[in-house]
Motif scaffolding. Structure first.
Motif, PDB file in Angstrom:
ATOM      1  N   SER A  73       5.859 -15.113   7.911  1.00 54.15           N
ATOM      2  CA  SER A  73       4.398 -15.057   7.874  1.00 54.15           C
ATOM      3  C   SER A  73       3.915 -15.093   6.437  1.00 54.15           C
ATOM      4  CB  SER A  73       3.907 -13.770   8.539  1.00 54.15           C
ATOM      5  OG  SER A  73       4.225 -12.655   7.713  1.00 54.15           O
ATOM      6  N   ALA A  74       2.631 -15.351   6.276  1.00 49.91           N
ATOM      7  CA  ALA A  74       2.025 -15.367   4.942  1.00 49.91           C
ATOM      8  C   ALA A  74       2.222 -14.020   4.254  1.00 49.91           C
ATOM      9  CB  ALA A  74       0.546 -15.704   5.049  1.00 49.91           C
ATOM     10  N   VAL A  75       2.130 -12.941   5.006  1.00 53.58           N
ATOM     11  CA  VAL A  75       2.290 -11.602   4.441  1.00 53.58           C
ATOM     12  C   VAL A  75       3.722 -11.401   3.934  1.00 53.58           C
ATOM     13  CG1 VAL A  75       2.307  -9.134   5.009  1.00 53.58           C
ATOM     14  CG2 VAL A  75       0.404 -10.578   5.773  1.00 53.58           C
ATOM     15  N   VAL A  76       4.697 -11.852   4.702  1.00 50.81           N
ATOM     16  CA  VAL A  76       6.102 -11.719   4.304  1.00 50.81           C
ATOM     17  C   VAL A  76       6.364 -12.531   3.040  1.00 50.81           C
ATOM     18  CG1 VAL A  76       8.474 -12.280   4.983  1.00 50.81           C
ATOM     19  CG2 VAL A  76       6.936 -11.166   6.613  1.00 50.81           C
ATOM     20  N   VAL A  77       5.858 -13.752   2.967  1.00 47.13           N
ATOM     21  CA  VAL A  77       6.082 -14.605   1.794  1.00 47.13           C
ATOM     22  C   VAL A  77       5.362 -14.023   0.579  1.00 47.13           C
ATOM     23  CG1 VAL A  77       5.825 -16.909   0.818  1.00 47.13           C
ATOM     24  CG2 VAL A  77       6.368 -16.656   3.244  1.00 47.13           C
ATOM     25  N   ALA A  78       4.124 -13.581   0.754  1.00 47.03           N
ATOM     26  CA  ALA A  78       3.368 -13.002  -0.360  1.00 47.03           C
ATOM     27  C   ALA A  78       4.059 -11.743  -0.884  1.00 47.03           C
ATOM     28  CB  ALA A  78       1.940 -12.685   0.078  1.00 47.03           C
ATOM     29  N   THR A  79       4.616 -10.947  -0.002  1.00 47.65           N
ATOM     30  CA  THR A  79       5.334  -9.744  -0.414  1.00 47.65           C
ATOM     31  C   THR A  79       6.612 -10.114  -1.174  1.00 47.65           C
ATOM     32  OG1 THR A  79       4.410  -8.522   1.453  1.00 47.65           O
ATOM     33  CG2 THR A  79       6.382  -7.601   0.424  1.00 47.65           C
ATOM     34  N   ALA A  80       7.309 -11.136  -0.708  1.00 46.41           N
ATOM     35  CA  ALA A  80       8.509 -11.600  -1.416  1.00 46.41           C
ATOM     36  C   ALA A  80       8.136 -12.126  -2.804  1.00 46.41           C
ATOM     37  CB  ALA A  80       9.218 -12.685  -0.607  1.00 46.41           C
ATOM     38  N   LEU A  81       7.029 -12.842  -2.898  1.00 44.20           N
ATOM     39  CA  LEU A  81       6.579 -13.340  -4.200  1.00 44.20           C
ATOM     40  C   LEU A  81       6.260 -12.177  -5.131  1.00 44.20           C
ATOM     41  CD1 LEU A  81       5.783 -15.610  -6.127  1.00 44.20           C
ATOM     42  CD2 LEU A  81       3.524 -15.650  -5.015  1.00 44.20           C
ATOM     43  N   ARG A  82       5.573 -11.179  -4.626  1.00 48.48           N
ATOM     44  CA  ARG A  82       5.271  -9.993  -5.446  1.00 48.48           C
ATOM     45  C   ARG A  82       6.554  -9.364  -5.963  1.00 48.48           C
ATOM     46  NH1 ARG A  82       5.375  -4.430  -4.350  1.00 48.48           N
ATOM     47  NH2 ARG A  82       4.080  -3.244  -5.802  1.00 48.48           N
ATOM     48  N   ASP A  83       7.520  -9.180  -5.066  1.00 48.78           N
ATOM     49  CA  ASP A  83       8.785  -8.553  -5.459  1.00 48.78           C
ATOM     50  C   ASP A  83       9.501  -9.350  -6.545  1.00 48.78           C
ATOM     51  OD1 ASP A  83       8.248  -6.639  -3.524  1.00 48.78           O
ATOM     52  OD2 ASP A  83       9.687  -7.443  -2.068  1.00 48.78           O
ATOM     53  N   VAL A 143       0.882   3.079 -17.981  1.00 46.76           N
ATOM     54  CA  VAL A 143      -0.040   3.727 -17.045  1.00 46.76           C
ATOM     55  C   VAL A 143       0.686   3.906 -15.708  1.00 46.76           C
ATOM     56  CG1 VAL A 143      -2.226   3.498 -15.797  1.00 46.76           C
ATOM     57  CG2 VAL A 143      -2.048   2.695 -18.173  1.00 46.76           C
ATOM     58  N   ALA A 144       0.815   5.149 -15.280  1.00 48.92           N
ATOM     59  CA  ALA A 144       1.491   5.432 -14.011  1.00 48.92           C
ATOM     60  C   ALA A 144       0.690   4.844 -12.853  1.00 48.92           C
ATOM     61  CB  ALA A 144       1.657   6.935 -13.829  1.00 48.92           C
ATOM     62  N   ASP A 145       1.387   4.223 -11.913  1.00 48.42           N
ATOM     63  CA  ASP A 145       0.718   3.596 -10.772  1.00 48.42           C
ATOM     64  C   ASP A 145       1.623   3.684  -9.549  1.00 48.42           C
ATOM     65  OD1 ASP A 145      -1.081   2.248  -9.208  1.00 48.42           O
ATOM     66  OD2 ASP A 145      -0.893   0.334 -10.250  1.00 48.42           O
ATOM     67  N   ALA A 146       1.863   4.888  -9.100  1.00 47.46           N
ATOM     68  CA  ALA A 146       2.800   5.131  -8.002  1.00 47.46           C
ATOM     69  C   ALA A 146       2.369   4.482  -6.689  1.00 47.46           C
ATOM     70  CB  ALA A 146       2.984   6.636  -7.802  1.00 47.46           C
ATOM     71  N   GLY A 147       1.088   4.294  -6.468  1.00 49.42           N
ATOM     72  CA  GLY A 147       0.610   3.752  -5.202  1.00 49.42           C
ATOM     73  C   GLY A 147       0.404   2.256  -5.181  1.00 49.42           C
ATOM     74  N   ALA A 148       0.897   1.546  -6.186  1.00 49.24           N
ATOM     75  CA  ALA A 148       0.642   0.109  -6.287  1.00 49.24           C
ATOM     76  C   ALA A 148       1.166  -0.662  -5.075  1.00 49.24           C
ATOM     77  CB  ALA A 148       1.242  -0.451  -7.567  1.00 49.24           C
ATOM     78  N   GLY A 149       2.357  -0.337  -4.634  1.00 54.15           N
ATOM     79  CA  GLY A 149       2.934  -1.045  -3.497  1.00 54.15           C
ATOM     80  C   GLY A 149       2.141  -0.848  -2.216  1.00 54.15           C
ATOM     81  N   GLU A 150       1.714   0.375  -1.978  1.00 49.56           N
ATOM     82  CA  GLU A 150       0.935   0.656  -0.770  1.00 49.56           C
ATOM     83  C   GLU A 150      -0.443  -0.015  -0.834  1.00 49.56           C
ATOM     84  OE1 GLU A 150       2.379   3.211  -2.620  1.00 49.56           O
ATOM     85  OE2 GLU A 150       4.121   3.375  -1.301  1.00 49.56           O
ATOM     86  N   ARG A 151      -1.058   0.017  -2.001  1.00 47.48           N
ATOM     87  CA  ARG A 151      -2.363  -0.638  -2.155  1.00 47.48           C
ATOM     88  C   ARG A 151      -2.229  -2.150  -1.986  1.00 47.48           C
ATOM     89  NH1 ARG A 151      -2.568   2.319  -6.533  1.00 47.48           N
ATOM     90  NH2 ARG A 151      -2.771   0.525  -7.931  1.00 47.48           N
ATOM     91  N   PHE A 152      -1.149  -2.697  -2.522  1.00 45.11           N
ATOM     92  CA  PHE A 152      -0.907  -4.132  -2.370  1.00 45.11           C
ATOM     93  C   PHE A 152      -0.781  -4.476  -0.889  1.00 45.11           C
ATOM     94  CE2 PHE A 152       1.960  -7.700  -1.715  1.00 45.11           C
ATOM     95  CZ  PHE A 152       1.342  -8.689  -2.460  1.00 45.11           C
ATOM     96  N   ALA A 153       0.032  -3.731  -0.169  1.00 46.51           N
ATOM     97  CA  ALA A 153       0.256  -4.013   1.256  1.00 46.51           C
ATOM     98  C   ALA A 153      -1.038  -3.916   2.056  1.00 46.51           C
ATOM     99  CB  ALA A 153       1.310  -3.057   1.816  1.00 46.51           C
TER     100      ALA A 153
END
Length: 165
Positions: A73-83, A143-153
């Motif tokens: 899916s687009a979400v899976v590909v976009a997440t892989a690109l982010r990673d 700059v600490a950003d612990a929630g970046a992954g959750e916000r991205f998702a």
């Protein structure tokens, strides 16, 4: 080792990993490859073309994570690109520059399959690249950003619902 576009991309990725985009120059690249700068220009026109080579590698990494025949899916590909972008220093900035120069050859094939509409594809890429560039800038600035992954998702889910049928 013979000088090829692959060896140039390999050396550029190594310089980027060790020193970042600011230290990637044609002279530095030539020195690391043990060639004269003029030899590089036989294979690439300029530093911007080196960014395109590097971005093609990053796209290939995304595609390798999602083998052909996989209905990603687009979400899976976009997440892989982010990673993938986050794994490479200045990854989002380099990819953005390369995409600006040569969008057609830098987009991961799996993204083209998952999002066939060019306008939706560009919107999704703009979101991913912008988000990752902010993450990488925060890392660079300490700059600490612990929630970046959750916000991205969460944001990606909203963007995908808005863009895709």
């Amino acid at each position: 080792m013979p000088l090829t576009t692959d060896s140039i991309a390999d050396a550029a990725l190594a310089i980027l990993a060790d020193f970042g985009m600011g230290d990637l120059s044609m002279r530095r690249l030539a020195r690391d490859l043990d060639v004269q700068p003029s030899a590089l220009y036989w294979h690439v026109k300029n530093k911007q073309e080196v960014f395109v080579l590097v971005s093609r590698r990053l796209s290939a990494e995304v595609d390798a994570r999602l083998p052909r025949g996989t209905a990603a899916s687009a979400v899976v590909v976009a997440t892989a690109l982010r990673d993938v972008l986050l794994r490479h220093r200045d990854g989002a900035e380099i990819f953005l520059l390369a995409y600006s120069l040569d969008a057609e050859s830098t987009v991961p094939e799996r993204l083209e399959e998952a999002v066939p509409d060019p306008a939706a594809q560009e919107a999704l890429l703009s979101f991913v690249l912008g988000h990752v560039q902010i993450e990488q800038n925060r890392q660079l600035l300490g700059v600490a950003d612990a929630g970046a992954g959750e916000r991205f998702a969460a944001a990606l889910s909203s963007v995908a619902r808005a863009l895709l049928p």
